[in-house]
Design an enzyme around this catalytic site. Structure first.
Site, PDB file in Angstrom:
ATOM      1  CG  HIS A  32     -41.724   2.874  47.780  1.00  0.00           C
ATOM      2  ND1 HIS A  32     -40.435   3.241  47.481  1.00  0.00           N
ATOM      3  CD2 HIS A  32     -41.873   1.612  47.282  1.00  0.00           C
ATOM      4  CE1 HIS A  32     -39.820   2.263  46.856  1.00  0.00           C
ATOM      5  NE2 HIS A  32     -40.674   1.257  46.699  1.00  0.00           N
ATOM      6  CG  ASP A  85     -38.840   4.948  50.722  1.00  0.00           C
ATOM      7  OD1 ASP A  85     -39.912   4.683  50.153  1.00  0.00           O
ATOM      8  OD2 ASP A  85     -38.262   4.174  51.511  1.00  0.00           O
ATOM      9  CG  ASP A 103     -37.484  -0.446  44.335  1.00  0.00           C
ATOM     10  OD1 ASP A 103     -38.649  -0.068  44.517  1.00  0.00           O
ATOM     11  OD2 ASP A 103     -36.873  -1.153  45.157  1.00  0.00           O
ATOM     12  CD  GLU A 122     -41.390  -0.640  49.943  1.00  0.00           C
ATOM     13  OE1 GLU A 122     -41.730  -1.805  49.694  1.00  0.00           O
ATOM     14  OE2 GLU A 122     -40.245  -0.207  49.638  1.00  0.00           O
ATOM     15  CD  GLU A 123     -36.918   0.291  48.824  1.00  0.00           C
ATOM     16  OE1 GLU A 123     -36.719  -0.811  49.363  1.00  0.00           O
ATOM     17  OE2 GLU A 123     -37.104   0.418  47.612  1.00  0.00           O
ATOM     18  CD  GLU A 166     -42.756  -1.659  45.420  1.00  0.00           C
ATOM     19  OE1 GLU A 166     -41.609  -1.656  44.926  1.00  0.00           O
ATOM     20  OE2 GLU A 166     -42.998  -1.294  46.580  1.00  0.00           O
ATOM     21  CG  HIS A 224     -32.673  -2.412  46.599  1.00  0.00           C
ATOM     22  ND1 HIS A 224     -33.069  -3.099  47.716  1.00  0.00           N
ATOM     23  CD2 HIS A 224     -33.759  -1.704  46.225  1.00  0.00           C
ATOM     24  CE1 HIS A 224     -34.332  -2.831  48.001  1.00  0.00           C
ATOM     25  NE2 HIS A 224     -34.784  -1.979  47.082  1.00  0.00           N
TER      26      HIS A 224
END
Ligand SMILES: N[C@@H](CCC[C@H](NC(=O)CCC(=O)O)C(=O)O)C(=O)O
Length: 352
Positions: free
Chosen positions: A69, A71, A95, A125-126, A154, A328
């Site tokens: 992903h 994003d 990530d 995706e998030e 990932e 995150h």
């Protein structure tokens, strides 16, 4: 910004990180990825929304999908990226922009892989499942996702992480009756009633189911709480948003039923959900990947699009250079040697 796919993988990771791409605002990064891939003569490139798909067409016996992903979660004062020793810091480093950089390097520098490859870069995706770019592709262009096996790049810290846990969010609502706060006994305080919901969450003991030999670790947490009307009004509603992370021994329906049972007596409304995926490492293509990369194996504890591929009937694993426990966080970083190792192992697999 132009991406140089022949640059050193650490420099390429930094360049990808520095193109901000918080969920819903991936256009600039998708444009840069498309611009870098389109001139490559060995790839057919397609664009759908902010998803970019690039495929080899060598007529090999097997086709594999390498996906990631574009994003990131919202910034936290952590851009632009910065290099400190062997670490690259910044939003998305782990990530999963280091994984994206590896995939982009492979797309550019392995023109004749031993199996045909579909590279998929996608948005959103998030966030809630219904905004997910891979999910959209699966519904509007499913043929683009066809393959015998998929690798989601990932964060896994260089290990292979099998399956993924499911995720579901519910709003659990406590109700009461409004009254003047000077005469509170005339009403019923919904915020106080929500204490029972919090008691259930505090008492929760995480289950650790073992599925196909891998140990998962469930979680049940309040992620939002809202209630209150005015400083002098007894509130008549308090809503606790609860996120349940469940192991792949349960379906999404079973997870929802568990929550309804746990919060019996309260209104429980499902706001978002995505299923878990079993590890599937006994599938021959997955076993061949484990053997060719030589990477150790464990369970994936976050939710990833291996679940989407599982729904499409494509066995998939997670494998990337980022450390998942840093995902995150404000101080997110990736170890440069792990990016190099991941690229080396993926290259060995694609050329074996
Ligand atoms: N629709 C889901 C999306 C959640 C995606 C996210 N995935 C990761 O962080 C994977 C990386 C890791 O394993 O740490 C998640 O699990 O939250 C949702 O909104 O929940």
């Amino acid at each position: 910004m132009r991406l140089d796919l022949h640059a050193d993988v650490a420099e390429l990771t930094a360049a990808v990180v520095d193109i901000e791409s918080v969920s819903g605002a991936e256009r600039a990064l998708a444009d840069a990825v498309e611009a870098a891939l389109r001139p490559l003569p060995h790839l057919t490139v397609e664009r759908d929304g902010d998803a970019v798909v690039a495929r080899t067409g060598l007529g090999r016996a097997e086709r594999v999908v390498i996906a990631g992903h574009l994003d990131t979660v919202p910034l936290n004062g952590n851009l632009p990226s910065r290099m400190e020793g062997d670490r690259l810091y910044g939003c998305g480093t782990t990530d999963m922009k280091s994984g994206l950089a590896v995939a982009l390097r492979l797309a550019a520098t392995v023109p004749e892989p031993s199996r045909d490859v579909t590279y998929v870069f996608y948005e959103c995706e998030e966030v809630e499942a219904d905004r997910n770019g891979l999910r959209r592709l699966a519904s509007v262009r499913p043929e683009l996702l066809e393959g015998d096996f998929a690798v989601l790049m990932e964060p896994t810290a260089g290990q292979i992480e099998g399956g993924c846990q499911g995720t579901v969010r519910v709003d659990v609502t406590a109700t009461g009756a409004r009254a003047h706060s000077a005469r509170a006994w005339m009403g019923s305080n919904a915020i106080h009633a929500a204490g029972t919901i919090l008691d259930v969450l505090r008492a929760y003991e995480p289950a650790r189911p073992v599925v196909d030999g891998l140990e998962y670790h469930e979680g049940l947490n309040a992620v939002f709480i809202r209630g209150g009307v005015a400083g002098n009004v007894i509130p008549d509603e308090c809503v606790v948003t609860v996120n349940y992370r469940f192991a792949p021994d349960k379906s999404l329906d079973k997870a929802v039923a568990y929550l309804r049972d746990l919060f019996a007596g309260f209104d429980v409304a499902v706001t978002d959900g995505a299923p878990a995926a079993r590890p599937g490492l006994t599938h021959p293509a997955a076993a061949a990947f484990v053997a060719a990369t030589g990477a150790p194996v464990r369970a994936k504890l976050g939710w990833t699009d291996v679940a989407q591929f599982a729904e499409l009937g494509v066995p998939a694993v997670n494998y990337g250079p980022g450390e998942p426990t840093l995902a995150h966080t404000k101080d997110e970083y990736v170890e440069i040697p792990l990016i190099r190792e991941c690229e080396r192992r993926m290259r060995a697999w694609l050329t074996s």
